[in-house]
Design an enzyme around this catalytic site. Structure first.
Site, mmCIF file in Angstrom:
data_model
loop_
_atom_site.group_PDB
_atom_site.id
_atom_site.type_symbol
_atom_site.label_atom_id
_atom_site.label_comp_id
_atom_site.label_asym_id
_atom_site.label_seq_id
_atom_site.Cartn_x
_atom_site.Cartn_y
_atom_site.Cartn_z
ATOM 1 N N ASP A 15 3.140 -33.073 4.284
ATOM 2 C CA ASP A 15 3.395 -34.356 4.406
ATOM 3 C C ASP A 15 4.536 -34.549 3.848
ATOM 4 O OD1 ASP A 15 0.982 -34.715 5.664
ATOM 5 O OD2 ASP A 15 0.403 -36.154 4.351
ATOM 6 N N ASP A 19 -0.712 -28.210 2.973
ATOM 7 C CA ASP A 19 -1.143 -29.621 3.380
ATOM 8 C C ASP A 19 -0.287 -30.669 2.732
ATOM 9 O OD1 ASP A 19 -2.753 -31.519 4.405
ATOM 10 O OD2 ASP A 19 -3.981 -31.645 2.572
ATOM 11 N N ASP A 72 5.066 -26.662 -7.694
ATOM 12 C CA ASP A 72 5.543 -27.957 -8.205
ATOM 13 C C ASP A 72 7.158 -27.952 -8.162
ATOM 14 O OD1 ASP A 72 5.674 -25.719 -10.150
ATOM 15 O OD2 ASP A 72 5.114 -26.822 -11.908
ATOM 16 N N LYS A 124 1.733 -20.533 -7.093
ATOM 17 C CA LYS A 124 1.466 -21.108 -8.444
ATOM 18 C C LYS A 124 0.977 -19.818 -9.331
ATOM 19 C CE LYS A 124 1.446 -24.225 -11.478
ATOM 20 N NZ LYS A 124 2.373 -25.095 -12.113
ATOM 21 N N TYR A 158 -9.922 -24.793 0.710
ATOM 22 C CA TYR A 158 -10.634 -25.376 1.856
ATOM 23 C C TYR A 158 -11.998 -25.012 2.477
ATOM 24 C CZ TYR A 158 -6.949 -29.095 3.081
ATOM 25 O OH TYR A 158 -6.247 -30.086 3.067
HETATM 26 C C1 IPM Z 1 -3.973 -32.160 7.932
HETATM 27 C C2 IPM Z 1 -4.942 -33.203 7.524
HETATM 28 C C3 IPM Z 1 -6.267 -32.302 7.515
HETATM 29 C C4 IPM Z 1 -6.208 -31.161 6.453
HETATM 30 C C5 IPM Z 1 -7.522 -33.310 7.052
HETATM 31 C C6 IPM Z 1 -7.707 -34.589 7.974
HETATM 32 C C7 IPM Z 1 -8.748 -32.481 7.148
HETATM 33 O O1 IPM Z 1 -4.688 -33.668 6.214
HETATM 34 O O2 IPM Z 1 -4.283 -31.660 9.205
HETATM 35 O O3 IPM Z 1 -2.868 -31.968 7.350
HETATM 36 O O4 IPM Z 1 -5.949 -31.379 5.030
HETATM 37 O O5 IPM Z 1 -5.935 -30.343 7.014
HETATM 38 MG MG MG Z 2 -2.571 -33.278 5.716
#
Ligand code: IPM
Ligand code: MG
Length: 354
Positions: free
Chosen positions: A249, A245, A221, A189, A138
């Site tokens: 999710d 990240d 993975d 990884k 990032y």
């Molecule tokens: C998160 C989001 C952010 C990230 C984006 C919006 C930059 O997806 O907080 O997980 O990737 O960190």
């Molecule tokens: Mg995110």
């Protein structure tokens, strides 16, 4: 308790609005809460032409904690990259040194049916994902899009971690594991990427300071697969910025809705930025439909991690459990027979439960 509040974009102002009502209720009961607001992301671009303007920088640097809604929206997607809302979020994380991102994935028993996985796979689920937040691909340099020696366009980002960056997130993760079930899974990884082979080596070294914690390692993975196959095998997971990240999710959906999950991003001194794990949901913005619980639960994390007020944190969390038990549901977690409420209706219910 100086709290900088950044409502942001999309559903941000609505979910933050309901959370401010919760903080008002705590203040009325004696907590010394002071609130000041500033824009971040698209809202800041609209007002100042920048996603993380100076006025916001000054406010958040002076605050003890930051409460953020969400940033981003389709109207900003065509802007130059440095002006986009997401850059504002990355900039505030970096500016405040918020390297430790805690993303719990907890399934509330009342919502076991809201998950797309079988109830027996997810019931009782309680995972803490510790994501490194200020390094990795990032932020690594060099990055960009340019024309190479052959005259062809190419694009590149750089995955890099310094030893101190890995060490400090390792200590955060081990310390959290010590307060939980003492199992830590480091995700890498290492079979392909030197950066994460290095990460793994440092995790093993730091583990010597925490003999009571069982450290395991998993390729990313496989971790993605195990999270949907048998998520209850995990207690605490620690990983780098980009893997964290993605996996956070994924983990959030195990719980039925990403609309339920809070997060904390902490610096070395537990100053923190607290935000829901979800995004700005432009499709439902301004319609009073969003689920404010992830943001309200982020305020609970703020009480726990920055202000050391376990009592206030538990009080908020219990209020949320109570409204769920009473059957209140926003659209994202609605079930047959539940009491369907709006964003503000959910806020009413939580304030009443408090
Ligand atoms: C998160 C989001 C952010 C990230 C984006 C919006 C930059 O997806 O907080 O997980 O990737 O960190
Ligand atoms: Mg995110």
């Amino acid at each position: 308790m100086k709290i900088a509040v950044l409502p942001g974009d999309g559903i941000g102002p609505e979910i933050v609005g309901q959370t401010l009502r919760v903080l008002d209720a705590l203040r009325a009961d004696g907590l010394p809460i002071e609130i000041e607001q500033a824009p971040l992301g698209g809202a800041a671009y609209d007002q100042y032409g920048q996603p993380y303007p100076e006025a916001t920088q000054t406010l958040v640097r002076a605050a003890d904690a930051v409460l953020l809604g969400a940033v981003g929206g389709p109207q900003y997607d065509q802007l130059d990259r440095p002006l986009r809302p997401e850059r504002g979020l990355l900039a505030i994380r970096k500016d405040l040194g918020l390297f430790a991102n805690l993303r719990p994935a907890v399934l509330y028993p009342e919502l076991a049916d809201a998950s797309t996985l079988k109830p027996e796979v997810v019931s009782g689920l309680n995972i803490m994902i510790v994501r490194e937040l200020t390094g990795d691909i990032y932020f690594g340099q060099p990055r960009g899009i340019s024309v190479n020696e052959l005259g062809e366009r190419e694009a590149y980002n750089t995955m890099r971690y310094s030893e101190s960056e890995v060490r400090r997130i390792a200590h955060v993760a081990f310390a959290i594991a010590m307060k939980r079930n003492r199992r830590l899974c480091s995700v890498d990884k290492a079979n392909v990427l030197e950066t994460t082979e290095f990460w793994k080596e440092i995790m093993i070294d730091v583990a010597r300071d925490y003999p009571e914690v069982t450290l395991s390692h998993m390729y990313v993975d496989n971790a993605a697969m195990q999270l949907v196959r048998n998520p209850k095998q995990f207690d605490v997971m620690v990983t780098g910025n980009i893997f964290g990240d993605i996996l956070s999710d994924e983990a959030s959906m195990l719980t039925g809705s990403i609309g339920m999950l809070p997060s904390a991003s902490l610096d070395e001194n537990n100053k923190g930025l607290y935000e829901p794990s979800h995004g700005s949901a432009p499709d439902i913005a301004g319609k009073d439909l969003a689920n404010p619980l992830a943001t309200i639960l982020s305020a609970a994390m703020m009480m726990r991690y920055t202000f050391n007020r376990e009592d206030a944190a538990t009080r908020i969390e219990n209020a949320v459990k109570r409204v769920l038990a009473e059957g209140y549901r926003t659209g994202d977690i609605a079930q047959a027979g539940s009491r369907r409420v709006s964003c503000s209706g959910m806020g009413d219910a939580v304030v009443a439960a408090l």
